[in-house]
Design a protein around this motif. Structure first.
Motif, PDB file in Angstrom:
ATOM      1  N   ILE A  90      73.612   4.592  -4.242  1.00 18.13           N
ATOM      2  CA  ILE A  90      72.308   4.008  -3.503  1.00 18.13           C
ATOM      3  C   ILE A  90      71.636   5.452  -2.863  1.00 18.13           C
ATOM      4  CG2 ILE A  90      71.143   2.799  -1.836  1.00 18.13           C
ATOM      5  CD1 ILE A  90      73.201   0.739  -2.491  1.00 18.13           C
ATOM      6  N   ASN A  91      72.351   6.016  -2.050  1.00 16.44           N
ATOM      7  CA  ASN A  91      71.957   7.253  -1.526  1.00 16.44           C
ATOM      8  C   ASN A  91      71.332   8.433  -2.407  1.00 16.44           C
ATOM      9  OD1 ASN A  91      74.055   6.442   1.078  1.00 16.44           O
ATOM     10  ND2 ASN A  91      71.971   6.634   1.428  1.00 16.44           N
ATOM     11  N   ASN A 100      76.865   8.757   6.257  1.00 14.71           N
ATOM     12  CA  ASN A 100      76.041   8.626   4.959  1.00 14.71           C
ATOM     13  C   ASN A 100      76.972   9.501   4.217  1.00 14.71           C
ATOM     14  OD1 ASN A 100      74.053   6.763   4.598  1.00 14.71           O
ATOM     15  ND2 ASN A 100      72.568   7.997   5.145  1.00 14.71           N
ATOM     16  N   ASN A 142      67.828   8.664  -1.464  1.00 16.16           N
ATOM     17  CA  ASN A 142      67.584   9.714  -0.640  1.00 16.16           C
ATOM     18  C   ASN A 142      66.807  11.247  -1.119  1.00 16.16           C
ATOM     19  OD1 ASN A 142      69.411   7.935   0.688  1.00 16.16           O
ATOM     20  ND2 ASN A 142      69.821   9.581   2.124  1.00 16.16           N
ATOM     21  N   THR A 181      63.991  -2.186   1.889  1.00 14.17           N
ATOM     22  CA  THR A 181      63.735  -0.962   2.953  1.00 14.17           C
ATOM     23  C   THR A 181      62.461  -0.462   2.570  1.00 14.17           C
ATOM     24  OG1 THR A 181      64.971   0.534   1.791  1.00 14.17           O
ATOM     25  CG2 THR A 181      66.053  -0.827   3.370  1.00 14.17           C
ATOM     26  N   LYS A 184      77.834   2.573  -2.033  1.00 16.67           N
ATOM     27  CA  LYS A 184      76.554   3.054  -1.065  1.00 16.67           C
ATOM     28  C   LYS A 184      76.268   4.113  -1.376  1.00 16.67           C
ATOM     29  CE  LYS A 184      75.173   3.128   3.477  1.00 16.67           C
ATOM     30  NZ  LYS A 184      74.635   4.591   3.649  1.00 16.67           N
TER      31      LYS A 184
HETATM   32  O1  PAF Z   1      69.974   7.016   4.054  1.00 16.58           O
HETATM   33  C1  PAF Z   1      69.357   6.159   4.163  1.00 16.58           C
HETATM   34  O2  PAF Z   1      67.982   6.200   4.594  1.00 16.58           O
HETATM   35  C2  PAF Z   1      69.736   4.900   3.873  1.00 16.58           C
HETATM   36  O3  PAF Z   1      71.252   5.005   3.628  1.00 16.58           O
HETATM   37  C3  PAF Z   1      69.111   4.103   2.703  1.00 16.58           C
HETATM   38  C4  PAF Z   1      70.110   2.776   2.089  1.00 16.58           C
HETATM   39  C5  PAF Z   1      68.611   5.083   1.708  1.00 16.58           C
HETATM   40  C6  PAF Z   1      67.907   3.403   3.100  1.00 16.58           C
HETATM   41  O4  PAF Z   1      66.812   3.979   3.965  1.00 16.58           O
END
Ligand code: PAF
Length: 308
Positions: free
Chosen positions: A193-194, A106, A198, A254, A190
């Motif tokens: 998004i994080n 990540n 997060n 998610t 990505k």
């Molecule tokens: O780090 C994470 O948990 C994942 O990359 C994400 C996309 C936030 C989904 O849980």
């Protein structure tokens, strides 16, 4: 082709398991081993893998010997972002000069922390995946959601034959894997998004779906606006509305999941914040751009980490 998977976490074992299943049916010229942290302390060499149909498989792990590290053609690092540089520094002297390095983690900014001579000797690829995977216990993981994977060159000489070979091997193991010519853009998408999901889930101790609550709209908008400006300074064009839609979509898809950063905080583990909002903060300093919202959440998570 000798494959060395580094890391016995959820992603490491997910790929190890699928590469093992697919390579064993080919020829014994393909060797696969796994380099685990504190390998000498791990009493067990059996791992449990629960597949998407909830069927559990127990298999033997082939822990890497020094010889296997030396003979690796592809080193596939499935680690937390902050573990990448220390892991590479530990094995760099043993690796063949021309072996391929795949980084799966990540966040961004790990390349900057690698020794220059290592970068010059190797071709490095980034791997991004949307497969869901959960570690239930040490050496016990479950594949929780099917996804897709992109592989792309991040440093070194492009070699079409090598790219095709890597993509095919990974695709045969755990489809669908495609080679991406602009992986940098995908990494930024990505990262955005994080940067939103997060820290918000970790600071408020909520499932991913909670991020779509209107109370976070303004904060997400500020985080993403800063990311768009910093990315532009790095030569990457992002569209804020697109990032906003992506965050919403992933949070919804998610919704019941615990983000990796929230899990880290709940388990008193170091988080990847330095490579997520901390990366935006560092790039802000580099380009003399203010990133107040990203800097604020970066500090807030650092503060939580110091209280472990
Ligand atoms: O780090 C994470 O948990 C994942 O990359 C994400 C996309 C936030 C989904 O849980």
């Amino acid at each position: 082709m000798n494959w060395l998977v580094v890391g016995q976490g959820a992603m490491g074992l997910l790929w190890y398991h699928h590469l093992h299943q697919s390579l064993k049916t080919k020829s014994n010229h393909n060797m696969l081993s796994l380099l685990a942290s504190k390998q000498q302390d791990l009493q067990q060499n059996q791992y449990q893998f629960t597949d998407l149909d909830k069927c559990a498989h127990r298999n033997t792990l082939n822990y890497a010997s020094i010889e296997q590290v030396k003979n690796a053609d592809t080193v596939f690092l499935c680690l937390k972002s902050y573990q990448i540089a220390p892991a590479i520094k530990q094995i760099a002297a043993q690796l063949k000069d021309n072996c391929s390095i795949i980084l799966a983690h990540n966040g961004m900014g790990t390349l900057e922390r690698l020794p220059q001579d290592f970068i010059e000797k190797h071709t490095l690829y980034a791997l991004l995946t949307t497969h869901g995977c959960l570690r239930n216990a040490p050496l016990n993981i479950a594949h929780t959601g099917a996804g897709e994977t992109s592989l792309g060159l991040i440093s070194g000489q492009s070699d079409k034959t090598k790219e095709t070979q890597l993509t095919l091997t990974l695709d045969e193991a755990l489809p669908k894997v495609s080679f991406e010519n602009n992986i940098l853009k995908k990494q930024w998408l990505k990262l955005a998004i994080n940067c939103a999901i997060n820290p918000i889930t970790a600071l408020h101790n909520i499932d991913n779906g909670g991020v779509n609550n209107s109370q976070f709209n303004q904060q997400i908008s500020a985080l993403l606006s800063e990311i768009v400006v910093v990315a532009k300074a790095e030569g990457i064009e992002l569209i804020k509305e697109e990032l906003q839609a992506n965050v919403q979509k992933v949070a919804q898809a998610t919704a019941k999941n615990c983000s990796s950063m929230r899990c880290d905080i709940l388990e008193n583990r170091q988080t990847e914040i330095d490579y997520i909002n901390g990366y935006i903060h560092r790039l802000g300093l580099k380009h003399a751009l203010a990133t107040p919202e990203n800097s604020k959440v970066w500090q807030a998570i650092k503060h939580l980490e110091t209280n472990f």
